[in-house]
Design an enzyme around this catalytic site. Structure first.
Site, short mmCIF file in Angstrom:
data_model
loop_
_atom_site.label_atom_id
_atom_site.label_comp_id
_atom_site.label_asym_id
_atom_site.label_seq_id
_atom_site.Cartn_x
_atom_site.Cartn_y
_atom_site.Cartn_z
N ASP A 69 0.90 -0.84 0.32
CA ASP A 69 -0.26 -0.55 -0.08
C ASP A 69 0.86 1.31 -0.02
OD1 ASP A 69 -2.67 -0.60 1.38
OD2 ASP A 69 -3.11 0.83 0.27
N ASP A 71 0.51 5.43 0.11
CA ASP A 71 -0.26 6.83 -0.25
C ASP A 71 0.16 7.54 -0.60
OD1 ASP A 71 -0.72 6.42 3.46
OD2 ASP A 71 -1.37 5.08 2.19
N ASP A 121 -3.19 5.40 -3.25
CA ASP A 121 -4.00 5.93 -1.86
C ASP A 121 -4.37 6.58 -2.48
OD1 ASP A 121 -5.04 3.52 0.71
OD2 ASP A 121 -5.90 3.97 -1.11
#
Lengths: 385, 592
Positions: A69, A71, A121
């Protein structure tokens, strides 16, 4: 015994893979290029940058098939008193529909995009101040490099306008003294949508990065590795416990890890011990400790943790703290690695059995590796030509 | 691009954590220029520290990326490592890297300190680096305690960083050393030449002193070689290996003078007085230092060995001295001796026979026998090659035939010899193998050769018939009759599945009769099994049939005959036939 090379190799097997890192950078780069090429969005975008555990070099590989993941902050010049978080996010939906059709979804405060190897994200911010805007556009903010890539004996990351990226190909970059000593921006928090995108709330990712940099320096470079090791442990072993996880765990480690540690092993043991000791009173009193965010002290990083969560987490940590101390004090190399593996799983390497290691190394006596062998190992086939 | 160490390398260096004396200083870093992984560590010893060997020593280990294969080298750290040169170590100088050049030699199992430790180097990832570091600890301990080289260990020359590939060769033996002990001279002139057969070699011919003149004996190829150039040098005789303690080759004149001083020899004075009195200093190209060495340290079998270095030339001529006077030459020598230059050592090799055949040789004395091989075909050429490479220096080859290209499928010669005579070409080839070879080729049939030399049948210890010709064998059987001569006949059957090695001991029965008796069962078998042997034609238009044996079969059957001969030489025995047979399975059986 600190068996540093065992920890070095364990960490090498739990950090993000080269593919995950390069895909993160590539994903970010492509996104940024597309955003700036978009007629509508380019008008409102100030800059974009990577944040989070990737940037701080505290990210670990996801377990199993999960993707890493990453950001990405998209700094806009939207006035937060005029535009709501929901509306701000909605402005990006045509864009992601166009470029990432079938791969995106709204996730509360952010828009998630699934690429082949990583998930991006997108978190949208409202306008910073003018000074903040300048800072957001500088290379020291927009660089894709992570802390571990940048900070070496001769190089550092500095939050100022003069900072340049090191040349990783050549590997011999030295940070000029003028850049090193130039003052850093004070920085200001950014406003991002809260969890449900109802209101704007403050966050300070750059301060978190700077705090991590300093902590790492004060711990002889071991802090980020202590974080990685313990995050790995938490995900692998505390499967029945939902919270805390992710950044709250990292933040706790930051508060509990002492300075001047000499090894990752020492850091792991000391962090767990400090947590258990420092928060025993809270456990007994039935309250959850508070962890003020770096840069936004009014924000409690552990605000979502219930007492039940805290209790389970505390008790498990106490149990593993005992195991870690046993491992650290173990004199047999083999047993020590077995005990660390109880904590970190089988990515932590095994040492050979002390008495049948092929090289005659004994763990007793001063002439450890020097004793003439009693048993011959497998005779090697002599071949000549 | 190599960024991360392989799992094998990681495993190898993790294994070092179990060595109590070992401490990691800096973990693996990849050096792109050298293509090596570099590990920096320290070792703590349990010996009494000396000036040269402190208790803690730091080292750099360089690993190939192919670990556990590839090279492993261990060098002393420039800052906190060993600074002197010991035995079993390369010349230990500073370099432009963080380590010195003194790579330690820890792979050998020879010598007291090396033998104490376990087995030969393992090549598994977990063991190999551990083995090397443990050996390094043993080496450091032996260095501190002064037993890296002890009496009875094989003698090892100090490492000499050499700037050129040209090689000085000489021929010094134990017998020659006895002669040296009679020679009073301590210095003098030596003469050498560069042979056309190899321009990188400088062959020393003569070593001359006031009282002595010593001439090295060389074999045919060198004796008869034309010369590209000739030269002279000046030699000095030392009492022992010229080194600075503990085992460093001197690298400039001042160090060399010190090393000689230790032996009570005034190096500067000798050169000044002898090179400085006339034009010798201009004529001399190299200086040679001779000293006794034995195979083992302080063993009794000694011989002279020589080291050579270039005698530097001054860039400019000197002024203020009258050319040609002794003060002019004296000044020249003084200036050269005060030059701050590194000595340019050459490679120096002893080409005595026993030094060159160490890799594989016959029992004592067998190589000294005089061989005569009749027939330089498939069998004869291969057999001669085996004998020569095993050190048999006296071989005469008799054959009247001419070399044809078709021979090469099972011959030792090559295209350079086409259309020339087999015997002469084979002799040339054998002479070029070793500097001590004395091979002659006689291009003629046997009976003609014998006719032109009445002593021919007495001149050799072993006659080898490699013709497959009954007439030749019969002639040999009739004429080779002295005591202690051996008559050997080598031949194979048509498809090279059997080799018949007849060993005929002289002074007994008629050898030809004996041969036929012993061959009878084999001939009969051949008749039964191969009554229509298949020959091949040499080539289109040629009706001359050739037997179809392959070179791999010939080599396979021929090689065991050497041992048969050697055994006979040691044990004696009667006339017999040994058949070396290749079964259909490929197994080779020796039937006697």
């Amino acid at each position: 015994m600190s068996i540093n090379t065992y920890f070095t190799d364990f960490l090498a097997s739990i950090r993000l893979t080269a593919t995950q890192k390069s895909e993160s950078k590539r994903g970010h780069k492509t996104l940024r290029e597309r955003l700036l090429a978009d007629d509508d969005l380019s008008e409102i975008i100030v800059s974009t940058f990577l944040q989070g555990s990737y940037k701080r070099s505290t990210a670990v590989r996801p377990l199993g098939d999960k993707r890493a993941d990453v950001d990405i902050i998209v700094v806009t010049d939207l006035n937060r008193s005029e535009v709501s978080p929901i509306d701000a996010l909605e402005m990006f939906e045509p864009f992601v529909e166009k470029h990432y059709k079938g791969k995106w979804e709204r996730q509360g405060r952010s828009i998630g995009i699934s690429l082949s190897y990583v998930d991006l994200d997108i978190v949208v911010t409202s306008a910073p101040s003018e000074a903040g805007e300048r800072m957001m556009k500088s290379l020291s903010v927009t660089t894709d490099l992570a802390l571990e890539d940048i900070v070496t004996r001769n190089y550092d990351w500095r939050l100022n306008s003069a900072w340049l990226e090191p040349n990783l190909e050549l590997g011999n970059s030295v940070l000029a003294e003028s850049i090193r000593s130039a003052p850093e921006w004070q920085g200001e928090p950014l406003w991002i949508p809260d969890r449900d995108a109802n209101t704007w709330e403050e966050t300070h990712p750059l301060e978190q990065i700077r705090w991590t940099r300093e902590k790492n320096k004060n711990t002889n470079g071991h802090y980020v590795n202590v974080v990685k090791a313990l995050k790995w442990w938490r995900t692998l072993k505390l499967t029945a416990i939902k919270y805390p996880k992710g950044y709250p765990v990292e933040h706790m480690i930051g508060d509990c890890c002492p300075d001047n540690i000499e090894s990752v092993a020492e850091g792991v043991v000391a962090t767990l011990r400090n947590f258990v000791d420092n928060y025993s009173t809270y456990r007994n009193n039935g309250t959850v400790p508070r962890f003020p965010d770096r840069g936004v002290p009014s924000h409690n990083v552990w605000h979502r943790i219930t007492f039940d969560d805290f209790l389970s987490f505390y008790d498990s940590t106490k149990e593993y703290c005992g195991l870690a101390e046993e491992a650290f004090n173990e004199t047999s190399l083999r047993l020590q690695t077995e005990k660390w593996r109880d904590i970190f799983g089988d990515k932590f390497p095994f040492a050979p059995n002390d008495d049948d290691s092929n090289s005659g190394g004994n763990s007793s006596g001063p002439t450890g590796g020097f004793t003439p062998r009693q048993n011959l190992s497998e005779p090697k086939q002599e071949r000549f030509a | 691009m190599i960024n991360e160490p392989s799992n094998d390398i990681r495993l190898g260096r993790r294994a070092l954590e179990s060595i109590k004396e070992y401490t990691l200083l800096n973990d693996l870093v990849y050096d792109r220029d050298l293509s090596r992984w570099v590990l920096h560590f320290s070792i703590r010893g349990y010996y009494q520290p000396t000036d040269e060997v402190p208790v803690m020593t730091n080292w750099y280990c360089l690993l190939s990326n192919e670990y556990p294969f590839g090279s492993i080298e261990i060098y002393p750290d420039s800052l906190n490592g060993i600074e002197t040169t010991f035995q079993h170590m390369s010349y230990n100088a500073t370099s432009d890297r963080a380590w010195r050049t003194g790579n330690i030699c820890i792979k050998t199992n020879l010598g007291g300190w090396g033998r104490n430790l376990f087995n030969s180097e393992p090549f598994t990832a977990s063991d190999r680096l551990h083995w090397n570091v443990t050996r390094a600890l043993a080496w450091v301990t032996a260095a501190a305690e002064g037993h890296l080289a002890q009496d009875g260990d094989p003698y090892e020359f100090p490492d000499i960083p050499k700037s050129k590939t040209s090689t000085f060769v000489f021929n010094e033996t134990s017998e020659g050393f006895e002669a040296w002990s009679e020679i009073p001279d301590e210095h003098g002139v030596f003469e050498y030449f560069v042979p056309t057969l190899n321009s990188n070699i400088r062959v020393i011919e003569r070593v001359v002193g006031k009282k002595v003149g010593l001439q090295y004996e060389w074999g045919s190829a060198i004796k008869k070689s034309t010369r590209l150039s000739e030269g002279r040098g000046y030699w000095l005789r030392l009492k022992s290996t010229p080194v600075l303690s503990p085992w460093q080759i001197p690298m400039n004149f001042s160090e060399l003078a010190t090393a000689c001083q230790v032996q009570g020899i005034n190096f500067f004075q000798i050169l000044r007085e002898n090179l400085g009195k006339n034009s010798l200093t201009d004529e001399v190209s190299h200086i040679a230092l001779g000293f006794p060495v034995g195979q083992y340290i302080n063993s009794s079998d000694q011989r002279m060995h020589w080291f050579h270095f270039e005698w530097p030339k001054l860039k400019d001529d000197i002024k203020g001295y009258k050319k040609g006077t002794s003060s002019y030459y004296r000044e020249k020598v003084d200036r050269i001796l005060s030059m701050q230059v590194s000595l340019r050592w050459t490679i120096s090799e002893n080409w005595a026979k026993d030094q060159l055949t160490a890799r594989g040789r016959l029992s004592n004395g067998f190589d000294l026998l005089r061989f005569c091989i009749i027939g330089a075909g498939a069998i004869g050429s291969s057999f001669a090659e085996l004998l020569a490479r095993l050190g048999c220096h006296s071989i005469t080859v008799v054959d009247h035939d001419i070399v044809a290209t078709g021979n090469f499928s099972r011959h030792t010669l090559d295209m350079r010899s086409c259309t020339k005579f087999k015997a002469a070409e084979l002799a040339n080839r054998l002479n070029l193998i070793f500097p001590f070879m004395e091979t002659l080729g006689k291009t003629n049939r046997l009976n003609w050769v014998a006719k032109s030399n009445s002593d021919f049948y007495r001149d050799y210890d072993i006659f080898v018939d490699a013709t497959g010709d009954d007439g030749v064998l019969a002639a040999l059987c009739s004429n080779v009759t002295e005591d202690n001569q051996l008559l050997v006949s080598l031949s194979i059957n048509v498809n090279a599945s059997e080799l018949y090695c007849f060993l005929g001991v002289t002074g007994g029965d008629d050898l030809f009769v004996r041969f036929n008796e012993l061959m009878k069962p084999w001939s009969a078998k051949q008749q039964r099994e191969e009554h229509s042997p298949v020959f091949v034609l040499e080539n289109v238009g040629c009706w001359h049939p050739v037997f179809p044996a392959r070179i791999d079969d010939i080599f396979g059957l021929l090689a065991p005959t050497i041992r048969q001969l050697e055994q006979h030489f040691i044990d004696g025995g009667n006339t017999r036939l040994v058949v070396i047979k290749r079964e259909e399975t490929g197994n080779i059986n020796i039937i006697s």
